[in-house]
Design a protein around this motif. Structure first.
Motif, PDB file in Angstrom:
ATOM      1  N   ILE A 224      -2.404   6.801  -6.689  1.00 46.13           N
ATOM      2  CA  ILE A 224      -2.383   6.225  -5.339  1.00 46.13           C
ATOM      3  C   ILE A 224      -3.525   5.228  -5.133  1.00 46.13           C
ATOM      4  N   PHE A 225      -3.436   4.498  -4.040  1.00 43.83           N
ATOM      5  CA  PHE A 225      -4.469   3.533  -3.672  1.00 43.83           C
ATOM      6  C   PHE A 225      -5.408   4.143  -2.635  1.00 43.83           C
ATOM      7  N   GLY A 226      -6.681   3.839  -2.773  1.00 46.84           N
ATOM      8  CA  GLY A 226      -7.660   4.171  -1.741  1.00 46.84           C
ATOM      9  C   GLY A 226      -7.951   2.920  -0.938  1.00 46.84           C
ATOM     10  N   ILE A 227      -8.082   3.072   0.383  1.00 40.39           N
ATOM     11  CA  ILE A 227      -8.283   1.925   1.272  1.00 40.39           C
ATOM     12  C   ILE A 227      -9.420   2.246   2.229  1.00 40.39           C
ATOM     13  N   ALA A 228     -10.281   1.282   2.492  1.00 38.58           N
ATOM     14  CA  ALA A 228     -11.303   1.441   3.528  1.00 38.58           C
ATOM     15  C   ALA A 228     -11.358   0.153   4.342  1.00 38.58           C
ATOM     16  N   LEU A 229     -11.637   0.290   5.632  1.00 42.00           N
ATOM     17  CA  LEU A 229     -11.745  -0.849   6.549  1.00 42.00           C
ATOM     18  C   LEU A 229     -13.037  -0.719   7.335  1.00 42.00           C
TER      19      LEU A 229
END
Length: 306
Positions: A122-127
């Motif tokens: 899976i992908f990890g995302i941060a904003l």
């Protein structure tokens, strides 16, 4: 100095001016509509374009809005007290995702920097909106990355070379080295920033890929000389289950928060009677992150009615 920041447009302080050289000068003269000149440098001609240093707040936003990273190189010594060449160094690296200037930011919408890490499955995302301190993280398949981009419309995305995803919807992209995407490094950076012993209180301790993405954002802030980040005090988990995540075509075709037409009116334009910039940003968020839980919906309706 340019060799240290090859991906950035270098604004070099010379007396009362910021000068750009070579390809940087050609770019800045076109974007800023300033005169491009040439100066003989031995046998070669070098392009030059500059503007008065006190006009930085006028010209810098135009460069950043054009999607450029801008390295500001200032004099680190007082010219009056130094014989010979004055010592200079980059004091700030301004990028579309970490801009703090009022002229660059819109008070009614967030300015998000997005980090993407591709794990085994899976992908990890941060904003992060460095201007407001809002810090969010999430995990999911490739479609989730696309939905986050369409919902939050980040100004800039950072990622590592092995990420297999086409960021065609994002104007400003930057490749970070692999060292910035390490789990232990990320945990250490986050607990050091939040002054906690672990990440359990934020509900993200099991989001390994999300934590790595969040750590990469903090590494990028260090690299761009943004060290005053004490206002970033927490990180919030974005769960896929709580919201209706709309696909890019739905968000675009319904013209919820942006319109593909130059004079188009969005649903947000019609509904936005908020009194403050914080309210406008929150309403913007609600428009693209539609609640699914009945109790949460009724609670929100009760507050609005009150």
């Amino acid at each position: 100095i340019k060799a240290k920041y090859p991906d950035a447009l270098l604004l070099f302080r010379v007396g009362d001016f910021y000068e750009t050289f070579g390809q940087d000068a050609i770019k800045s003269s076109r974007i800023l509509d300033i005169v491009l000149t040439k100066r003989a440098n031995g046998s070669e001609n070098s392009e030059l374009a500059g503007f008065p240093h006190h006009s930085l707040n006028t010209y810098l936003p135009k460069l950043v809005k054009a999607g450029l990273r801008v390295a500001i190189c200032d004099q680190l010594e007082d010219p009056k007290t130094v014989k010979g060449i004055v010592k200079r160094g980059v004091t700030e690296l301004v990028t579309p995702g970490v801009a703090l200037q009022d002229e660059v930011l819109s008070s009614k919408s967030n300015n998000f920097l997005m980090s993407v890490h591709q794990g085994d499955k899976i992908f990890g995302i941060a904003l992060l909106d460095v201007s407001t301190g809002e810090f969010l993280t999430s995990e999911g398949p490739e479609e989730h990355v696309s939905k986050i981009i369409q919902s939050f419309r980040p100004s800039e995305v950072i990622y590592q070379k092995r990420v297999k995803y086409n960021f065609s919807d994002v104007k400003s992209k930057f490749l970070l080295d692999d060292w910035a995407f390490q789990y232990d490094y990320a945990v250490e950076k986050l607990i050091s920033l939040f002054k906690t012993k672990n990440l359990k209180g934020f509900g993200i301790e099991n989001l390994k890929e999300g934590i790595i993405s969040a750590g990469a954002i903090l590494a990028y802030l260090d690299e761009t000389h943004h060290f005053n980040i004490q206002h970033i005090t927490s990180i919030q988990r974005l769960t896929q289950d709580n919201f209706v995540w709309m696909d890019p075509f739905t968000i675009r075709n319904l013209e919820l928060v942006y319109s593909p037409h130059p004079k188009g009116v969005t649903l947000l334009n019609i509904l936005d009677d908020t009194s403050t910039p914080m309210g406008a940003r929150l309403l913007n968020r609600w428009m693209v992150m539609v609640l699914k839980d009945l109790k949460a919906i009724q609670n929100r309706q009760n507050i609005v009615e009150y």
